[in-house]
Design a protein around this motif. Structure first.
Motif, mmCIF file in Angstrom:
data_model
loop_
_atom_site.group_PDB
_atom_site.id
_atom_site.type_symbol
_atom_site.label_atom_id
_atom_site.label_comp_id
_atom_site.label_asym_id
_atom_site.label_seq_id
_atom_site.Cartn_x
_atom_site.Cartn_y
_atom_site.Cartn_z
ATOM 1 N N GLN A 12 4.033 -2.834 -9.768
ATOM 2 C CA GLN A 12 2.679 -1.545 -11.016
ATOM 3 C C GLN A 12 1.573 -1.089 -10.104
ATOM 4 O O GLN A 12 1.292 -2.431 -9.382
ATOM 5 C CB GLN A 12 2.030 -2.382 -12.007
ATOM 6 N N GLN A 13 0.986 -0.734 -10.723
ATOM 7 C CA GLN A 13 -0.518 -0.060 -10.154
ATOM 8 C C GLN A 13 -2.195 -0.913 -10.154
ATOM 9 O O GLN A 13 -1.496 -1.739 -11.356
ATOM 10 C CB GLN A 13 -0.883 1.650 -9.974
ATOM 11 N N HIS A 14 -2.058 -1.500 -8.816
ATOM 12 C CA HIS A 14 -3.455 -2.441 -8.552
ATOM 13 C C HIS A 14 -4.569 -1.440 -8.150
ATOM 14 O O HIS A 14 -4.542 -2.039 -6.601
ATOM 15 C CB HIS A 14 -2.544 -3.919 -8.188
ATOM 16 N N GLY A 15 -5.918 -1.859 -9.052
ATOM 17 C CA GLY A 15 -6.887 -1.689 -8.614
ATOM 18 C C GLY A 15 -6.412 0.489 -8.329
ATOM 19 O O GLY A 15 -5.317 1.365 -9.466
ATOM 20 N N GLU A 16 -7.950 1.016 -7.588
ATOM 21 C CA GLU A 16 -8.145 2.574 -7.693
ATOM 22 C C GLU A 16 -6.881 2.795 -6.621
ATOM 23 O O GLU A 16 -7.054 2.634 -5.642
ATOM 24 C CB GLU A 16 -9.484 2.945 -7.440
ATOM 25 N N GLY A 17 -6.971 4.974 -6.811
ATOM 26 C CA GLY A 17 -6.626 5.205 -5.029
ATOM 27 C C GLY A 17 -7.201 5.028 -4.172
ATOM 28 O O GLY A 17 -8.655 5.199 -4.377
ATOM 29 N N TYR A 18 -7.059 4.899 -2.488
ATOM 30 C CA TYR A 18 -7.245 5.643 -1.987
ATOM 31 C C TYR A 18 -6.518 6.663 -0.787
ATOM 32 O O TYR A 18 -5.895 6.810 -0.692
ATOM 33 C CB TYR A 18 -7.529 4.301 -0.923
ATOM 34 N N GLU A 75 -5.802 6.784 2.973
ATOM 35 C CA GLU A 75 -5.141 6.335 3.963
ATOM 36 C C GLU A 75 -5.118 6.960 5.029
ATOM 37 O O GLU A 75 -4.439 7.980 4.987
ATOM 38 C CB GLU A 75 -4.262 5.030 3.675
ATOM 39 N N ASP A 76 -5.410 7.152 6.087
ATOM 40 C CA ASP A 76 -5.551 8.777 7.228
ATOM 41 C C ASP A 76 -5.025 9.528 6.691
ATOM 42 O O ASP A 76 -4.006 10.692 6.768
ATOM 43 C CB ASP A 76 -4.166 8.084 7.714
ATOM 44 N N GLY A 77 -6.269 9.781 5.158
ATOM 45 C CA GLY A 77 -6.297 11.165 5.116
ATOM 46 C C GLY A 77 -5.266 11.678 4.233
ATOM 47 O O GLY A 77 -4.923 12.827 3.358
ATOM 48 N N ILE A 78 -3.715 9.743 3.895
ATOM 49 C CA ILE A 78 -2.863 10.263 2.374
ATOM 50 C C ILE A 78 -3.641 9.798 1.440
ATOM 51 O O ILE A 78 -3.454 8.354 2.043
ATOM 52 C CB ILE A 78 -1.758 9.467 3.489
ATOM 53 N N PRO A 79 -3.277 10.573 0.291
ATOM 54 C CA PRO A 79 -3.773 9.477 -0.930
ATOM 55 C C PRO A 79 -2.809 8.132 -1.370
ATOM 56 O O PRO A 79 -1.608 7.885 -0.902
ATOM 57 C CB PRO A 79 -3.666 10.406 -2.403
ATOM 58 N N HIS A 80 -2.902 7.043 -1.132
ATOM 59 C CA HIS A 80 -1.779 5.917 -2.171
ATOM 60 C C HIS A 80 -2.877 5.121 -3.224
ATOM 61 O O HIS A 80 -3.504 5.236 -2.693
ATOM 62 C CB HIS A 80 -2.333 4.421 -0.444
ATOM 63 N N ILE A 81 -2.093 3.839 -3.063
ATOM 64 C CA ILE A 81 -2.209 3.184 -4.307
ATOM 65 C C ILE A 81 -2.125 1.554 -3.755
ATOM 66 O O ILE A 81 -0.749 1.391 -3.130
ATOM 67 C CB ILE A 81 -2.269 3.643 -5.144
ATOM 68 N N GLY A 102 0.125 -1.122 0.004
ATOM 69 C CA GLY A 102 0.129 0.218 0.055
ATOM 70 C C GLY A 102 0.759 1.404 0.123
ATOM 71 O O GLY A 102 1.292 1.470 0.944
ATOM 72 N N ALA A 103 1.157 1.901 -1.136
ATOM 73 C CA ALA A 103 2.004 2.890 -1.308
ATOM 74 C C ALA A 103 1.306 3.785 -1.027
ATOM 75 O O ALA A 103 0.469 4.601 -1.548
ATOM 76 C CB ALA A 103 2.817 2.812 -3.033
ATOM 77 N N GLN A 104 2.046 5.454 -0.605
ATOM 78 C CA GLN A 104 1.327 6.452 -0.471
ATOM 79 C C GLN A 104 1.750 6.796 -1.922
ATOM 80 O O GLN A 104 2.778 6.526 -2.656
ATOM 81 C CB GLN A 104 2.516 7.665 0.184
#
Length: 157
Positions: free
Chosen positions: A138-144, A146-152, A123-125
């Motif tokens: 490689q990115q897998h799925g949509e961004g989200y 987590e604790d107010g910080i965009p992750h993928i 789970g990367a910032q």
């Protein structure tokens, strides 16, 4: 001149399960994670999430014995269906000298040594996407958020 010193710096890398960490090592890990993930990133979140006990902990110590770099490693099925790497962090004093790249190289190698060659999910910032892509993630799925910080989610096959 500082660059030459740090670029030649050799860290001592150790991987330990939770129960093998000494109290000073555990304190240094929690202190570093708090300094970076809570204070520096101004993010109030529960760092001690109950997963440390099931992780292997990769510690990179400087020649002076200071914790310079850290990550935690999980086998498949613990956090994600794949093996995973998390809480990837370099001490502020040791940044800008390539230790982040070395930490990730060491983390990937430690996952292979502990659990065998296999896919790794993280789970990367979001701002670190290109950094992780340079290691084959490689990115897998949509961004989200987590604790107010965009992750993928990212996977390395």
């Amino acid at each position: 001149m500082h660059f030459a010193y740090f670029s030649l710096m050799t860290l001592t890398w150790t991987t330990k399960p939770f129960n093998a960490l000494t109290l000073p090592e555990l304190y240094a890990v929690l202190q570093l994670r708090s300094e970076v993930f809570v204070v520096e990133q101004t993010c109030a979140f529960q760092d001690m999430d109950g997963q440390d006990q099931t992780a292997h902990h990769l510690l990179g110590h400087s020649e002076s014995g200071e914790l310079a770099a850290y990550s935690r490693l999980f086998g498949a099925g613990v956090v994600y269906p794949e093996a995973s790497i998390g809480r990837v962090v370099v001490n502020l004093k040791f940044r800008r000298y390539g230790l982040g790249r070395e930490l990730l190289r060491q983390s990937i190698a430690a996952v292979a040594e502990l659990f065998g060659e296999q896919p790794i999910q993280i789970g990367a910032q979001l701002y670190l996407k290109e950094f992780y892509e340079s290691f084959g993630f490689q990115q897998h799925g949509e961004g989200y958020l987590e604790d107010g910080i965009p992750h993928i989610h990212m996977v390395r096959l």
